[in-house]
Design an enzyme around this catalytic site. Sequence first.
Site, short mmCIF file in Angstrom:
data_model
loop_
_atom_site.label_atom_id
_atom_site.label_comp_id
_atom_site.label_asym_id
_atom_site.label_seq_id
_atom_site.Cartn_x
_atom_site.Cartn_y
_atom_site.Cartn_z
N HIS A 31 11.32 2.23 10.00
CA HIS A 31 10.38 1.53 10.88
C HIS A 31 9.92 2.46 11.99
O HIS A 31 10.76 3.18 12.53
CB HIS A 31 11.07 0.29 11.48
CG HIS A 31 10.21 -0.43 12.47
ND1 HIS A 31 9.16 -1.24 12.08
CD2 HIS A 31 10.23 -0.44 13.83
CE1 HIS A 31 8.58 -1.74 13.16
NE2 HIS A 31 9.20 -1.26 14.24
N LEU A 66 -8.39 29.74 -13.57
CA LEU A 66 -7.51 28.75 -14.21
C LEU A 66 -7.53 27.43 -13.42
O LEU A 66 -8.08 27.37 -12.33
CB LEU A 66 -6.09 29.32 -14.29
CG LEU A 66 -5.95 30.63 -15.07
CD1 LEU A 66 -4.53 31.21 -14.91
CD2 LEU A 66 -6.27 30.42 -16.55
N ILE A 72 -21.02 8.08 -14.27
CA ILE A 72 -20.81 6.91 -15.13
C ILE A 72 -19.65 7.11 -16.10
O ILE A 72 -19.54 6.42 -17.09
CB ILE A 72 -22.10 6.55 -15.90
CG1 ILE A 72 -22.54 7.71 -16.80
CG2 ILE A 72 -23.23 6.16 -14.95
CD1 ILE A 72 -23.49 7.27 -17.91
N VAL A 132 -14.57 5.73 -9.67
CA VAL A 132 -13.79 6.57 -8.75
C VAL A 132 -14.65 7.69 -8.15
O VAL A 132 -14.66 7.90 -6.94
CB VAL A 132 -12.58 7.19 -9.48
CG1 VAL A 132 -11.60 7.72 -8.48
CG2 VAL A 132 -11.92 6.17 -10.37
#
Length: 467
Positions: free
Chosen positions: A446, A41, A273, A185
Amino acid sequence: MADTYDYDVLIIGAGPGGYVAAIRAAQLGLRTACVESRETLGGTCLNVGCIPSKALLHGSELFEEAHGGALAKFGVKLGSVELDLPQLQAEKAKAVKELTGGIEFLFKKNKVTWLKGTAKFTGAHTVDVGGQAVTAKDIVIATGSSVTPLKGVDVDNAGGVIVDSTGGLALERVPEHMVVIGGGVIGLELGSVWRRLGAKVTVVEFLDQLLPGMDGEVRKEAAKLFKKQGMDLMLSTKVTGASVNGGKATLTLEPAAGGEATTLEADCVLVSIGRRPNVDGLAIETIGLELNKRGQIDTDHEFRTSVDGVWAIGDVIPGPMLAHKAEDEGIAVAENIAGQTGIVNHAVIPSVVYTMPEIAGVGLTEEDAKAAGEIKVGKFPMLANSRAKTNRDTDGFVKVIADAMTDRVVGVWIVASVAGTMIAEAALAMEFGATSEDIAYTCHAHPTHPEALKEAAMAVTGKPIHI
Ligand code: FAD
Ligand code: NAI
């Protein structure tokens, strides 16, 4: 009435769209089955997509850090550094097995029936699975997508010379020279993996810039950074053919606009592509369901197709081909089938490229936002972020785009080592309709990378502190 069917809901495909829809439908008390033809799966994402690629990206990043001296800079002295590729591949396989097994466990826990096989419509409420008719009141098509082939460049994953993403995730040796066709990507993520492990990588991209669809400034920055990392970029170039001889490929290239042909040799070619929807063999024509011009199944905002009782989600419908988009649609479609109100805000879907630095965005690009109306833009470089400076990962910037009249944030773009993590805050802010001022006046811990998002938001009104 529903009892006349075998199931209340039948889902075709167990990728992030289908398996999530199945689990949510079962949670809502519907008798649910999910048909999946793979041995495991999880669909493309868990088996041959998101998960294995991230395992290789993480492992190759560790290797490059150790090998390239980044660890030595922080006082971590190593002996000789060697790559154990079979071990890296084994660790990847382990992650995939654990996660796909996890979905099987969740199916059992939620009482979702897994019908193993390939589904084919024989009616609007009936599919054939391995010769057996299965009926359901509602059927969800979640069949996903597969690699778009490139004419003249034949993929042979077993041969290992011309491969697609599935073959590119399973290479047994590091190529000397890898040519990536398509600077999107997949090309940049897998190109980064094999470059870090020692390959020379050339990216051939048809357009004049990498990463179509992303913000223009981000695309330019990406090209600059990948070049700095040693990737060769051949932009505005197309591949017109390939031949394989003695374990090597020869590619024929031409300028995208046409012109003189040249050749390029490689011992591995990755074809990346794009991807196209999986509809072959589903026999949707038997129920009168048609595809749009891009070969996708159109739905309304509730994910209903034009055929009553048939729904569709994920890569097979329009929108970005992303796992989290498919998952959210999976939840929404199940809720709609159960009579609830399932909604996906398609204007706020983050996307992340998991390179180093990571590249992430949500909402409109600066170009699209400008075309839509008057905007204000705030930018902050990672070079001025104290945590990035301390960690020596100062590449990139954060850009916040806000509507000039209302100050509402319409887009955020981030190039930073942890951009994929940072973009979640931007998505949440946009989902809540935040203004740049809301982000600027939110206290950020920070020293952290997300402080750069706060400062970019402050820059929208011209008041960042650290630059
Ligand atoms: P899929 O995951 O494609 O699943 C569909 C399933 O349906 C498949 O398992 C298929 O076998 C099954 N099926 C098809 N037809 C039938 C039939 N007739 N009968 C039975 N079963 C059938 N997205 C991200 O968000 N983040 C990432 O990091 C990311 N990385 C990626 C890396 C790679 C290399 C690739 C290729 C993709 C990546 N993606 C990523 C995209 C992501 O994998 C997809 O967007 C996502 O898997 C789509 O989910 P889906 O459920 O629509 O379809
Ligand atoms: P893509 O659409 O991202 O990139 C394809 C690239 O190939 C484009 O830049 C395009 O211009 C170029 N191209 C097209 N034809 C060409 C040709 N003939 N010659 C040279 N270049 C050509 O597609 P990709 O990379 O294959 O990924 C497919 C999908 O998978 C994407 O839609 C993406 O959403 C998804 N994905 C998501 C990931 C993530 O979220 N991190 C990771 C990997 C894939």
